[in-house]
Design a protein around this motif. Structure first.
Motif, PDB file in Angstrom:
ATOM      1  N   ALA A 277       0.832  -1.202   0.000  1.00 24.72           N
ATOM      2  CA  ALA A 277       0.000   0.000   0.000  1.00 24.72           C
ATOM      3  C   ALA A 277       0.868   1.255   0.000  1.00 24.72           C
ATOM      4  CB  ALA A 277      -0.903  -0.005   1.230  1.00 24.72           C
ATOM      5  N   ASP A 312      -2.068  -1.016  -3.409  1.00 25.28           N
ATOM      6  CA  ASP A 312      -3.295  -0.343  -3.006  1.00 25.28           C
ATOM      7  C   ASP A 312      -2.970   1.141  -2.741  1.00 25.28           C
ATOM      8  OD1 ASP A 312      -5.864  -0.155  -2.189  1.00 25.28           O
ATOM      9  OD2 ASP A 312      -5.470  -0.791  -0.126  1.00 25.28           O
ATOM     10  N   THR A 314      -3.932   5.106  -1.650  1.00 19.16           N
ATOM     11  CA  THR A 314      -4.868   6.000  -0.969  1.00 19.16           C
ATOM     12  C   THR A 314      -4.313   7.426  -1.059  1.00 19.16           C
ATOM     13  OG1 THR A 314      -5.318   4.242   0.626  1.00 19.16           O
ATOM     14  CG2 THR A 314      -6.082   6.460   1.183  1.00 19.16           C
TER      15      THR A 314
END
Ligand SMILES: Cc1cc2nc3c(=O)[nH]c(=O)nc-3n(C[C@H](O)[C@H](O)[C@H](O)COP(=O)(O)OP(=O)(O)OC[C@H]3O[C@@H](n4cnc5c(N)ncnc54)[C@H](O)[C@@H]3O)c2cc1C
Length: 490
Positions: A277, A312, A314
């Motif tokens: 991430a 991932d 964000t």
């Protein structure tokens, strides 16, 4: 930035074990010394720049930033460095299971070899090459494939047309070329059907596209092919040995330059640290791996788009970048080394180079060691053949390789003293090679997202290079570029 000491800083382990290069005994000197141990779980460690991937792009970027006084960490998913370059061993020789050749114009890779003290030697080209296309088998000398008078002329015309287009397409932004939409609306195959009349010309081009892009002409956008040629200074440099991308080899292999760069970086390279991430906020990025998180002001992601898409993000990446990642599959390739007691094909006056539409394996080249009198061949299953053979049992693949080589070199080819292969198409952290191959429509619709940074995320890797896209040289250039851009922001 606080300069916290990690466990990896304090507890060096064997570099050779840490880099996963145990295969390369004779290269132990290149990979010995201190290295990062697995980093501890816990609070994010802080650096200026986090680099994702320890291939040539990531290692180059990290070294450049370090030289500029910046604190970096390179997080590598694999248990070794090198990415699409990798050490293997055949008949006691350390060989490249991935990228290996260098050619004129690949100035960054040649400069790196000089800096790191890696010697080069010419690809063996003495004697006759064999070309077997459309039922016509010919042994010939030199770089121009002997397709017969008409097809040879048409082949030269086709190459000339691609080169003329390449001269008008900016390698960095092919989607901005005036004819980009037209070129990107067709596959290489559909362009070929419209521009080459003779079956031998078409077949030869199909074989060459397989050999240089590890994909079928029916899979790849014609704009992508033209851009690939533009990045190499033409189509001829891509397909040539003398004067082209297959001209020169590294004594001991190209992989060792990645090992040497990693050695230079020491504990800043963390292996077995797959990035899961990347979260960014106003102040920086948090990059999370199974070994904990790192905090940096910027992150440089060097994994090819299809692999970078598995991280991932964000906030979520812009739709254009996500769309690009879905449209940049890696080509399919299996690389094979074959060792014999001696290079017996040389005794038949052959160079070792064979390109044929009768075999699944190929092309293959002479790769005999410089010392000791042994003979070796190196070759590929590319594109369709790699797709067909990747999931077959290794013994079947080996039998197929030997049968294909014996078709041209005789029964002696059936008795190698050693055999080594790498099925890149099934490698979990690469999932193919040599490079990403966009289908029609991808570059014109999504291409601008290839290099455009997303907040604090910067993209590098050979796919993003301004020259020699798809090659080690391009990877180095992309790493230098990313380091320069990010360095300027710090
Ligand atoms: C069989 C084969 C033959 C080739 N022949 C040649 C040749 O002769 N000459 C030449 O110049 N080029 C050749 N190439 C191409 C060349 O090897 C590549 O262009 C170059 O190595 C790419 O370097 P890179 O750093 O851009 O990417 P990579 O080498 O792919 O590096 C990316 C790294 O990111 C890592 N990674 C991926 N996801 C994550 C994640 N989530 N977290 C952490 N790490 C991650 C990967 O494990 C990898 O180490 C060949 C390639 C192959 C496969």
């Amino acid at each position: 930035m606080p300069d916290r000491k990690t466990k990896s800083d304090r507890e060096p382990v064997s570099r050779r074990a840490a880099l996963g290069l145990g295969v390369a005994a004779s290269a132990a000197a290149a990979v010995s010394g201190a290295q990062a141990a697995p980093a501890p779980q816990g609070a994010a460690r802080e650096v200026d720049v986090v680099v994702v991937g320890a291939g040539f792009a990531g290692l180059t970027a990290a070294r450049a930033l370090r030289r500029a006084g910046r604190k970096v960490v390179v997080l590598e998913a694999d248990g070794r460095v090198g990415g699409r370059t990798k050490a293997g061993r055949v008949a006691g020789e350390v060989v490249d299971l991935g990228g290996q050749w260098v050619g004129p114009g690949q100035t960054r890779l040649l400069a790196l070899a000089e800096e790191l003290g890696v010697a080069t030697y010419p690809q063996y080209v003495e004697g006759k090459n064999i070309i077997d296309v459309d039922g016509r088998r010919v042994a010939y000398e030199g770089e121009v494939p002997a397709l017969g008078p008409q097809a040879t002329a048409e082949f030269a015309e086709v190459v000339g047309k691609i080169e003329a287009l390449a001269a008008q397409v900016p390698a960095l932004a092919p989607w901005t070329a005036p004819m980009a939409a037209e070129l990107d609306s067709q596959t290489i195959e559909s362009w070929l059907l419209a521009n080459a009349r003779l079956p031998a010309t078409r077949t030869m081009m199909r074989l060459l596209v397989r050999a240089v892009m590890s994909a079928e002409t029916s899979e790849v956008s014609f704009l992508a092919c033209v851009a690939y040629a533009a990045a190499a200074g033409g189509f001829s440099p891509l397909i040539s040995t003398r004067g082209g991308a297959q001209e020169t080899l590294f004594d001991g292999g190209a992989w060792q330059m990645a090992a040497k760069m990693a050695q230079d970086l020491g504990p800043a390279v963390v292996l077995n640290a797959q990035v899961k991430a990347i979260a960014q906020d106003e102040a920086g990025v948090t990059v999370t791996t199974a070994q904990g998180a790192w905090r940096g002001r910027y992150v440089i992601v060097t994994a090819p788009p299809a692999m970078a898409a598995r991280i991932d993000y964000t906030p979520a990446l812009p739709a254009q970048r996500d769309g690009l990642s879905q449209r940049m599959p890696l080509g399919c390739v299996i690389k094979v080394h074959l060792a014999y007691a001696r290079p017996f094909w040389r005794e038949q006056g052959l160079s070792g180079l064979v390109i044929s539409d009768r075999t699944e394996f190929g092309p293959w080249f002479d790769h005999s060691p410089l010392k000791g009198g042994g003979g070796s061949l190196v070759g590929f299953f590319d594109g369709g053949p790699a797709q067909r053979w990747a999931d077959r049992p290794a013994a079947e693949r080996r039998a197929k390789v030997l049968k294909d080589v014996a078709l041209y070199f005789g029964e002696a080819a059936l008795s190698p003293v050693d055999y080594a292969e790498e099925v890149w198409t099934r490698a979990p952290l690469q999932r193919g090679g040599y490079v990403s191959v966009p289908p029609p429509g991808a570059l014109t619709a999504f291409g601008p997202a290839l290099r455009a940074s997303v907040g604090r995320i910067h993209w590098a890797g050979t796919e993003t290079a301004e020259a020699w896209t798809g090659y080690i040289d391009g990877a180095i250039r992309s790493g230098e570029h990313a380091a320069q851009v990010v360095g300027g922001l710090l």
